[in-house]
Scaffold this motif. Structure first.
Motif, PDB file in Angstrom:
ATOM      1  N   ARG A 131      35.228 -15.369  36.732  1.00  0.00           N
ATOM      2  CA  ARG A 131      36.512 -15.980  36.371  1.00  0.00           C
ATOM      3  C   ARG A 131      36.584 -17.436  36.818  1.00  0.00           C
ATOM      4  NH1 ARG A 131      40.118 -10.766  37.990  1.00  0.00           N
ATOM      5  NH2 ARG A 131      39.910  -9.677  35.997  1.00  0.00           N
ATOM      6  N   THR A 132      35.995 -17.738  37.967  1.00  0.00           N
ATOM      7  CA  THR A 132      35.984 -19.119  38.449  1.00  0.00           C
ATOM      8  C   THR A 132      35.218 -20.005  37.470  1.00  0.00           C
ATOM      9  OG1 THR A 132      36.073 -18.361  40.749  1.00  0.00           O
ATOM     10  CG2 THR A 132      35.367 -20.640  40.371  1.00  0.00           C
ATOM     11  N   TRP A 133      34.028 -19.577  37.057  1.00  0.00           N
ATOM     12  CA  TRP A 133      33.233 -20.372  36.116  1.00  0.00           C
ATOM     13  C   TRP A 133      33.954 -20.513  34.777  1.00  0.00           C
ATOM     14  CZ3 TRP A 133      29.210 -16.885  38.466  1.00  0.00           C
ATOM     15  CH2 TRP A 133      28.512 -17.554  39.474  1.00  0.00           C
ATOM     16  N   GLN A 134      34.557 -19.422  34.288  1.00  0.00           N
ATOM     17  CA  GLN A 134      35.302 -19.513  33.022  1.00  0.00           C
ATOM     18  C   GLN A 134      36.455 -20.505  33.152  1.00  0.00           C
ATOM     19  OE1 GLN A 134      36.159 -15.290  32.147  1.00  0.00           O
ATOM     20  NE2 GLN A 134      35.232 -15.727  30.155  1.00  0.00           N
ATOM     21  N   GLY A 135      37.178 -20.451  34.243  1.00  0.00           N
ATOM     22  CA  GLY A 135      38.281 -21.384  34.461  1.00  0.00           C
ATOM     23  C   GLY A 135      37.792 -22.818  34.551  1.00  0.00           C
ATOM     24  N   PHE A 136      36.663 -23.014  35.206  1.00  0.00           N
ATOM     25  CA  PHE A 136      36.065 -24.345  35.308  1.00  0.00           C
ATOM     26  C   PHE A 136      35.758 -24.894  33.920  1.00  0.00           C
ATOM     27  CE2 PHE A 136      31.980 -26.750  35.659  1.00  0.00           C
ATOM     28  CZ  PHE A 136      32.499 -27.895  36.232  1.00  0.00           C
ATOM     29  N   HIS A 137      35.122 -24.091  33.071  1.00  0.00           N
ATOM     30  CA  HIS A 137      34.786 -24.532  31.709  1.00  0.00           C
ATOM     31  C   HIS A 137      36.048 -24.947  30.950  1.00  0.00           C
ATOM     32  CE1 HIS A 137      31.128 -21.620  32.047  1.00  0.00           C
ATOM     33  NE2 HIS A 137      30.952 -22.714  32.755  1.00  0.00           N
ATOM     34  N   ARG A 138      37.100 -24.173  31.093  1.00  0.00           N
ATOM     35  CA  ARG A 138      38.342 -24.464  30.381  1.00  0.00           C
ATOM     36  C   ARG A 138      39.062 -25.685  30.961  1.00  0.00           C
ATOM     37  NH1 ARG A 138      36.167 -20.209  29.458  1.00  0.00           N
ATOM     38  NH2 ARG A 138      36.493 -18.944  27.592  1.00  0.00           N
ATOM     39  N   ALA A 139      38.936 -25.890  32.256  1.00  0.00           N
ATOM     40  CA  ALA A 139      39.522 -27.088  32.869  1.00  0.00           C
ATOM     41  C   ALA A 139      38.821 -28.344  32.356  1.00  0.00           C
ATOM     42  CB  ALA A 139      39.419 -27.006  34.396  1.00  0.00           C
ATOM     43  N   VAL A 140      37.502 -28.288  32.257  1.00  0.00           N
ATOM     44  CA  VAL A 140      36.747 -29.421  31.709  1.00  0.00           C
ATOM     45  C   VAL A 140      37.178 -29.665  30.264  1.00  0.00           C
ATOM     46  CG1 VAL A 140      34.448 -30.214  30.998  1.00  0.00           C
ATOM     47  CG2 VAL A 140      34.765 -29.143  33.249  1.00  0.00           C
ATOM     48  N   ALA A 141      37.242 -28.598  29.480  1.00  0.00           N
ATOM     49  CA  ALA A 141      37.650 -28.733  28.074  1.00  0.00           C
ATOM     50  C   ALA A 141      39.062 -29.300  27.971  1.00  0.00           C
ATOM     51  CB  ALA A 141      37.558 -27.378  27.365  1.00  0.00           C
ATOM     52  N   GLY A 142      39.952 -28.880  28.842  1.00  0.00           N
ATOM     53  CA  GLY A 142      41.322 -29.382  28.827  1.00  0.00           C
ATOM     54  C   GLY A 142      41.399 -30.854  29.180  1.00  0.00           C
ATOM     55  N   MET A 143      40.640 -31.272  30.165  1.00  0.00           N
ATOM     56  CA  MET A 143      40.621 -32.696  30.528  1.00  0.00           C
ATOM     57  C   MET A 143      40.115 -33.532  29.357  1.00  0.00           C
ATOM     58  SD  MET A 143      41.828 -33.363  33.539  1.00  0.00           S
ATOM     59  CE  MET A 143      41.054 -34.875  34.150  1.00  0.00           C
ATOM     60  N   ALA A 144      39.042 -33.092  28.712  1.00  0.00           N
ATOM     61  CA  ALA A 144      38.488 -33.841  27.567  1.00  0.00           C
ATOM     62  C   ALA A 144      39.458 -33.815  26.391  1.00  0.00           C
ATOM     63  CB  ALA A 144      37.134 -33.270  27.179  1.00  0.00           C
ATOM     64  N   ALA A 145      40.102 -32.672  26.140  1.00  0.00           N
ATOM     65  CA  ALA A 145      41.053 -32.573  25.030  1.00  0.00           C
ATOM     66  C   ALA A 145      42.237 -33.519  25.226  1.00  0.00           C
ATOM     67  CB  ALA A 145      41.545 -31.135  24.877  1.00  0.00           C
ATOM     68  N   ALA A 146      42.580 -33.796  26.477  1.00  0.00           N
ATOM     69  CA  ALA A 146      43.675 -34.717  26.769  1.00  0.00           C
ATOM     70  C   ALA A 146      43.232 -36.187  26.718  1.00  0.00           C
ATOM     71  CB  ALA A 146      44.265 -34.404  28.148  1.00  0.00           C
ATOM     72  N   GLY A 147      41.961 -36.410  26.384  1.00  0.00           N
ATOM     73  CA  GLY A 147      41.458 -37.772  26.233  1.00  0.00           C
ATOM     74  C   GLY A 147      40.762 -38.341  27.448  1.00  0.00           C
ATOM     75  N   ASN A 148      40.537 -37.512  28.450  1.00  0.00           N
ATOM     76  CA  ASN A 148      39.862 -37.970  29.668  1.00  0.00           C
ATOM     77  C   ASN A 148      38.353 -37.840  29.536  1.00  0.00           C
ATOM     78  OD1 ASN A 148      42.253 -38.309  31.521  1.00  0.00           O
ATOM     79  ND2 ASN A 148      42.521 -36.180  30.879  1.00  0.00           N
ATOM     80  N   ASN A 149      37.627 -38.834  30.010  1.00  0.00           N
ATOM     81  CA  ASN A 149      36.170 -38.757  30.093  1.00  0.00           C
ATOM     82  C   ASN A 149      35.799 -38.005  31.363  1.00  0.00           C
ATOM     83  OD1 ASN A 149      35.758 -40.372  27.756  1.00  0.00           O
ATOM     84  ND2 ASN A 149      36.134 -42.196  28.989  1.00  0.00           N
ATOM     85  N   VAL A 150      34.786 -37.172  31.261  1.00  0.00           N
ATOM     86  CA  VAL A 150      34.431 -36.283  32.364  1.00  0.00           C
ATOM     87  C   VAL A 150      32.927 -36.295  32.586  1.00  0.00           C
ATOM     88  CG1 VAL A 150      34.552 -33.897  33.199  1.00  0.00           C
ATOM     89  CG2 VAL A 150      36.375 -34.772  31.732  1.00  0.00           C
ATOM     90  N   VAL A 151      32.524 -36.315  33.851  1.00  0.00           N
ATOM     91  CA  VAL A 151      31.136 -36.062  34.231  1.00  0.00           C
ATOM     92  C   VAL A 151      31.127 -34.680  34.867  1.00  0.00           C
ATOM     93  CG1 VAL A 151      29.150 -36.740  35.636  1.00  0.00           C
ATOM     94  CG2 VAL A 151      30.638 -38.506  34.631  1.00  0.00           C
ATOM     95  N   VAL A 152      30.443 -33.753  34.232  1.00  0.00           N
ATOM     96  CA  VAL A 152      30.368 -32.364  34.699  1.00  0.00           C
ATOM     97  C   VAL A 152      29.068 -32.176  35.461  1.00  0.00           C
ATOM     98  CG1 VAL A 152      30.194 -29.954  33.962  1.00  0.00           C
ATOM     99  CG2 VAL A 152      31.705 -31.529  32.751  1.00  0.00           C
ATOM    100  N   ASP A 153      29.170 -31.508  36.573  1.00  0.00           N
ATOM    101  CA  ASP A 153      28.041 -31.201  37.444  1.00  0.00           C
ATOM    102  C   ASP A 153      27.984 -29.674  37.494  1.00  0.00           C
ATOM    103  OD1 ASP A 153      26.677 -30.561  39.843  1.00  0.00           O
ATOM    104  OD2 ASP A 153      27.522 -32.259  40.926  1.00  0.00           O
TER     105      ASP A 153
END
Length: 190
Positions: A68-90
């Motif tokens: 669940r933590t990993w799934q939530g992480f993936h969705r948080a990254v997707a949400g940040m990008a969907a809102a127009g934020n650039n993200v560096v994922v590690d």
């Protein structure tokens, strides 16, 4: 106060660093956020694990909590990008379902997939030096992490510094070819 209507809509770019534990992803990410000309958020998966409370988890529930933590992480990254934020994922794609889940929630043309490689001997040396990871963790992850085989950019942190890797990634960004590695991977898993 500024109204949301005045913020132009856009999708953010996701620079997705994939490699084993101790491969140098966090060091590359730290360099990237320093040298990129637009604002980027560094979102390491370890930060999400660190946010979880220290309440003991029963051994038979640990896999579910981690999933669940990993799934939530993936969705948080997707949400940040969907809102127009650039993200560096590690991240560590050490299980196939993690890649499939990322392919399902991220916009594939907005992802630059970076393979962060390092020879096993160097990974083991770094693990011993760090002292905060179980011995052999990186070696166990190595087979699956790069099993999908497709990247937009690849780095070897045993021969290039984190700054050199970050500069190569930065130089790649303006003329990203299509289809991206994520687009090709999504088509292959479709």
């Amino acid at each position: 106060m500024e109204h949301l209507e005045s913020v132009p809509a856009r999708r953010g770019l996701v620079i997705f660093l994939n490699g084993t534990s101790s491969s140098g992803k966090s060091s590359i990410a730290a360099q990237l956020v320093r040298i990129l000309e637009e604002p980027y958020f560094h979102m390491p998966v370890d930060a999400f694990h660190a946010m979880r409370s220290r309440v003991p988890v029963a051994p038979d529930q640990l896999a579910t909590v981690l999933h669940r933590t990993w799934q939530g992480f993936h969705r948080a990254v997707a949400g940040m990008a969907a809102a127009g934020n650039n993200v560096v994922v590690d991240h560590v794609l050490s299980a196939e379902w993690r890649l499939r889940d990322c392919l399902s929630v991220l916009v594939p043309e907005d992802v630059v997939l970076v393979g962060v490689h390092c020879p096993v001997e160097e990974l083991e040396r770094r693990e011993r030096e760090r002292g905060d990871r179980p011995p052999g963790l990186a070696a166990r992850q190595l087979k699956q992490v790069h099993a999908h085989g497709l990247y937009d950019v690849e780095c070897d942190t045993a021969v290039e510094s984190a700054r050199e890797c970050a500069l190569r990634i930065k130089e790649f960004l303006p003329a990203r070819p299509r289809p991206t590695a994520f687009e090709r991977l999504r088509a292959g898993y479709g």
